[in-house]
Design a protein around this motif. Structure first.
Motif, PDB file in Angstrom:
ATOM      1  N   ALA A  14       0.814  -1.222   0.000  1.00 15.56           N
ATOM      2  CA  ALA A  14       0.000   0.000   0.000  1.00 15.56           C
ATOM      3  C   ALA A  14       0.845   1.269   0.000  1.00 15.56           C
ATOM      4  O   ALA A  14       0.321   2.357  -0.244  1.00 15.56           O
ATOM      5  CB  ALA A  14      -0.948   0.009   1.197  1.00 15.56           C
ATOM      6  N   GLY A  15       2.144   1.161   0.298  1.00 15.97           N
ATOM      7  CA  GLY A  15       3.017   2.330   0.220  1.00 15.97           C
ATOM      8  C   GLY A  15       3.354   2.949   1.564  1.00 15.97           C
ATOM      9  O   GLY A  15       3.741   4.122   1.626  1.00 15.97           O
ATOM     10  N   LYS A  16       3.248   2.179   2.632  1.00 16.95           N
ATOM     11  CA  LYS A  16       3.500   2.721   3.978  1.00 16.95           C
ATOM     12  C   LYS A  16       4.957   3.165   4.141  1.00 16.95           C
ATOM     13  O   LYS A  16       5.230   4.250   4.661  1.00 16.95           O
ATOM     14  CB  LYS A  16       3.145   1.666   5.029  1.00 16.95           C
ATOM     15  N   ASP A  17       5.901   2.316   3.723  1.00 11.76           N
ATOM     16  CA  ASP A  17       7.323   2.630   3.917  1.00 11.76           C
ATOM     17  C   ASP A  17       7.725   3.908   3.189  1.00 11.76           C
ATOM     18  O   ASP A  17       8.386   4.783   3.747  1.00 11.76           O
ATOM     19  CB  ASP A  17       8.199   1.468   3.431  1.00 11.76           C
ATOM     20  N   SER A  18       7.349   4.003   1.920  1.00  7.99           N
ATOM     21  CA  SER A  18       7.754   5.178   1.139  1.00  7.99           C
ATOM     22  C   SER A  18       7.042   6.432   1.625  1.00  7.99           C
ATOM     23  O   SER A  18       7.593   7.534   1.572  1.00  7.99           O
ATOM     24  CB  SER A  18       7.478   4.946  -0.353  1.00  7.99           C
ATOM     25  N   ILE A  47       6.284   7.091   4.767  1.00 10.40           N
ATOM     26  CA  ILE A  47       7.036   7.521   5.949  1.00 10.40           C
ATOM     27  C   ILE A  47       8.312   8.232   5.529  1.00 10.40           C
ATOM     28  O   ILE A  47       8.664   9.299   6.046  1.00 10.40           O
ATOM     29  CB  ILE A  47       7.357   6.305   6.841  1.00 10.40           C
ATOM     30  N   ARG A  48       9.016   7.654   4.584  1.00  8.21           N
ATOM     31  CA  ARG A  48      10.281   8.246   4.117  1.00  8.21           C
ATOM     32  C   ARG A  48      10.072   9.642   3.563  1.00  8.21           C
ATOM     33  O   ARG A  48      10.845  10.564   3.867  1.00  8.21           O
ATOM     34  CB  ARG A  48      10.894   7.342   3.037  1.00  8.21           C
ATOM     35  N   GLU A  49       9.051   9.838   2.777  1.00  8.43           N
ATOM     36  CA  GLU A  49       8.858  11.115   2.088  1.00  8.43           C
ATOM     37  C   GLU A  49       8.182  12.176   2.951  1.00  8.43           C
ATOM     38  O   GLU A  49       8.534  13.353   2.876  1.00  8.43           O
ATOM     39  CB  GLU A  49       8.049  10.894   0.804  1.00  8.43           C
ATOM     40  N   VAL A  50       7.220  11.792   3.768  1.00  7.67           N
ATOM     41  CA  VAL A  50       6.482  12.781   4.557  1.00  7.67           C
ATOM     42  C   VAL A  50       7.322  13.336   5.701  1.00  7.67           C
ATOM     43  O   VAL A  50       7.240  14.521   6.032  1.00  7.67           O
ATOM     44  CB  VAL A  50       5.167  12.177   5.096  1.00  7.67           C
ATOM     45  N   PHE A  51       8.174  12.498   6.295  1.00  9.45           N
ATOM     46  CA  PHE A  51       8.920  12.926   7.482  1.00  9.45           C
ATOM     47  C   PHE A  51      10.390  13.222   7.189  1.00  9.45           C
ATOM     48  O   PHE A  51      11.207  13.312   8.104  1.00  9.45           O
ATOM     49  CB  PHE A  51       8.781  11.864   8.581  1.00  9.45           C
ATOM     50  N   LYS A  52      10.699  13.416   5.934  1.00 11.52           N
ATOM     51  CA  LYS A  52      12.085  13.615   5.498  1.00 11.52           C
ATOM     52  C   LYS A  52      12.723  14.859   6.098  1.00 11.52           C
ATOM     53  O   LYS A  52      13.929  14.883   6.382  1.00 11.52           O
ATOM     54  CB  LYS A  52      12.143  13.681   3.968  1.00 11.52           C
ATOM     55  N   ASP A  53      11.968  15.921   6.306  1.00  8.89           N
ATOM     56  CA  ASP A  53      12.535  17.182   6.781  1.00  8.89           C
ATOM     57  C   ASP A  53      12.453  17.371   8.292  1.00  8.89           C
ATOM     58  O   ASP A  53      12.720  18.456   8.808  1.00  8.89           O
ATOM     59  CB  ASP A  53      11.838  18.364   6.084  1.00  8.89           C
ATOM     60  N   PHE A  54      12.110  16.313   9.013  1.00  9.92           N
ATOM     61  CA  PHE A  54      12.065  16.394  10.469  1.00  9.92           C
ATOM     62  C   PHE A  54      13.473  16.333  11.049  1.00  9.92           C
ATOM     63  O   PHE A  54      14.372  15.708  10.480  1.00  9.92           O
ATOM     64  CB  PHE A  54      11.258  15.218  11.040  1.00  9.92           C
ATOM     65  N   ASN A  55      13.655  16.985  12.185  1.00  9.61           N
ATOM     66  CA  ASN A  55      14.842  16.729  12.986  1.00  9.61           C
ATOM     67  C   ASN A  55      14.854  15.233  13.285  1.00  9.61           C
ATOM     68  O   ASN A  55      13.844  14.679  13.739  1.00  9.61           O
ATOM     69  CB  ASN A  55      14.768  17.534  14.289  1.00  9.61           C
ATOM     70  N   GLU A  62      10.125   9.140  15.601  1.00  6.51           N
ATOM     71  CA  GLU A  62      10.528   7.758  15.841  1.00  6.51           C
ATOM     72  C   GLU A  62       9.575   6.841  15.083  1.00  6.51           C
ATOM     73  O   GLU A  62       8.357   6.978  15.194  1.00  6.51           O
ATOM     74  CB  GLU A  62      10.482   7.439  17.336  1.00  6.51           C
ATOM     75  N   VAL A  63      10.135   5.914  14.303  1.00  5.81           N
ATOM     76  CA  VAL A  63       9.335   5.007  13.481  1.00  5.81           C
ATOM     77  C   VAL A  63       9.488   3.585  14.000  1.00  5.81           C
ATOM     78  O   VAL A  63      10.603   3.121  14.237  1.00  5.81           O
ATOM     79  CB  VAL A  63       9.764   5.086  12.001  1.00  5.81           C
ATOM     80  N   TYR A  64       8.362   2.910  14.151  1.00  6.81           N
ATOM     81  CA  TYR A  64       8.373   1.510  14.579  1.00  6.81           C
ATOM     82  C   TYR A  64       7.568   0.677  13.587  1.00  6.81           C
ATOM     83  O   TYR A  64       6.441   1.035  13.238  1.00  6.81           O
ATOM     84  CB  TYR A  64       7.781   1.355  15.982  1.00  6.81           C
ATOM     85  N   SER A  65       8.154  -0.420  13.149  1.00  7.45           N
ATOM     86  CA  SER A  65       7.461  -1.369  12.281  1.00  7.45           C
ATOM     87  C   SER A  65       7.156  -2.618  13.097  1.00  7.45           C
ATOM     88  O   SER A  65       8.085  -3.293  13.562  1.00  7.45           O
ATOM     89  CB  SER A  65       8.329  -1.723  11.070  1.00  7.45           C
ATOM     90  N   PHE A  66       5.889  -2.897  13.271  1.00  4.15           N
ATOM     91  CA  PHE A  66       5.493  -4.036  14.090  1.00  4.15           C
ATOM     92  C   PHE A  66       5.265  -5.265  13.216  1.00  4.15           C
ATOM     93  O   PHE A  66       4.378  -5.273  12.366  1.00  4.15           O
ATOM     94  CB  PHE A  66       4.236  -3.697  14.886  1.00  4.15           C
ATOM     95  N   LYS A  67       6.087  -6.251  13.432  1.00  4.85           N
ATOM     96  CA  LYS A  67       5.997  -7.492  12.671  1.00  4.85           C
ATOM     97  C   LYS A  67       5.455  -8.596  13.568  1.00  4.85           C
ATOM     98  O   LYS A  67       4.796  -8.311  14.572  1.00  4.85           O
ATOM     99  CB  LYS A  67       7.368  -7.836  12.099  1.00  4.85           C
TER     100      LYS A  67
END
Length: 293
Positions: free
Chosen positions: A69-73, A75-83, A88-93
């Protein structure tokens, strides 16, 4: 670009996922979408800086969706300019042996963001009423009192679990967590194309698992349980947003726009004022530093 109307994506209690669009046109090309996202995420980064200084709120962003569905990309693109220290990103497997020795919400509690920070859950506590409903045998691994076989996992069990999740989110909201829950609504055909891309492109092969095809066969079952979960848990303090996800670039802009517009409504989130004594002597402090040499 068309203004993102938040109400368009806000899930209603009687939402029907089959009627929700999987694609949308924001009226601009991909280059303009990229430019729009750049501006929005810069503002989000600045908001996080202010929120950190304010020190009373944190933000929890929950992302759910079918495989590809595009979750990883997103996260990468929306939060790119954050300090880097502000998000903090967590992937629950699949739960680990240690996690299974605690209740199912434990690993989500300990991953919550501190005040002043954004936390992003890539897959979330909702896996415990989604994947486990499709595959109820997974519940047996939790070793719960009174649950000795799949037959014990009845509707009453799921009702309790939904109550627990709603109470969990209510508790967080009452203690300063601003909750956003996004369901990336992907079409079955678009998922097929993305899976094929993983197979056709050598550099994408690592993303493919035969299990993806097994789960794809259960598409309708997953859609049924996603709809039920959204209906039961969309609340004013923890709303669900259904995001058309066939176009990744527009999905990113929509998610980022919703975050920014809602967060802007919290007018009390401002940088703290300096103490009067410090403010009064700013010029003295500046002169002291300038005269050091």
């Amino acid at each position: 670009m068309k203004k993102v109307n938040i109400a368009t994506y806000l899930a209603a209690k009687a939402v029907n996922i089959q009627d929700a669009p999987t694609n949308t046109d924001l009226g601009v090309n991909e280059k303009e979408l990229k430019k729009a996202l750049k501006g929005i995420r810069r503002e989000l980064g600045e908001f996080q800086d202010t929120m950190y200084a304010h020190g009373k709120y944190n933000v929890l962003v929950c992302l759910q969706g079918m495989d590809t569905a595009g979750k990883d990309s997103l996260i990468r693109e929306v939060f790119k300019d954050f300090n880097a220290r502000g998000v903090e990103v967590y992937s629950f497997k699949v739960p680990t042996e240690k996690e299974l020795k605690h209740d199912y919400l434990w690993r989500h509690y300990i991953a919550l963001p501190a005040r002043g920070k954004f936390g992003v859950f890539n897959r979330t506590h909702y896996e415990n009423v989604l994947v486990t409903r499709v595959h109820p045998e997974y519940i047996l691994g939790e070793k719960l009192p009174g649950i000795n076989s799949i037959e014990d996992i009845n509707e009453e069990f799921w009702n309790r679990r939904f109550d627990q999740i709603n109470n969990f989110e209510k508790h967080l909201a009452e203690n300063g967590t601003l909750i956003f829950k996004f369901f990336l609504n992907l079409s079955k055909e678009e998922q097929r194309q993305r899976l094929l891309r993983r197979l056709r492109l050598k550099q994408k092969n690592w993303k493919f698992s035969p299990g993806d095809l097994k789960e794809r066969k259960l598409w309708d079952v997953y859609q049924k349980y996603y709809q039920d979960a959204i209906r039961r848990t969309t609340n004013e303090h923890a709303p669900w947003y259904i995001i058309p996800a066939d176009n990744k670039k527009s999905a990113r802009v929509i998610v980022a726009s919703i975050l920014l517009e809602v967060l802007k409504t919290y007018k009390d989130i401002t940088e703290p004022e300096l103490e009067d004594k410090v403010k009064k002597n700013l010029e003295i402090y500046k002169q002291e530093l300038e005269n050091e040499n």
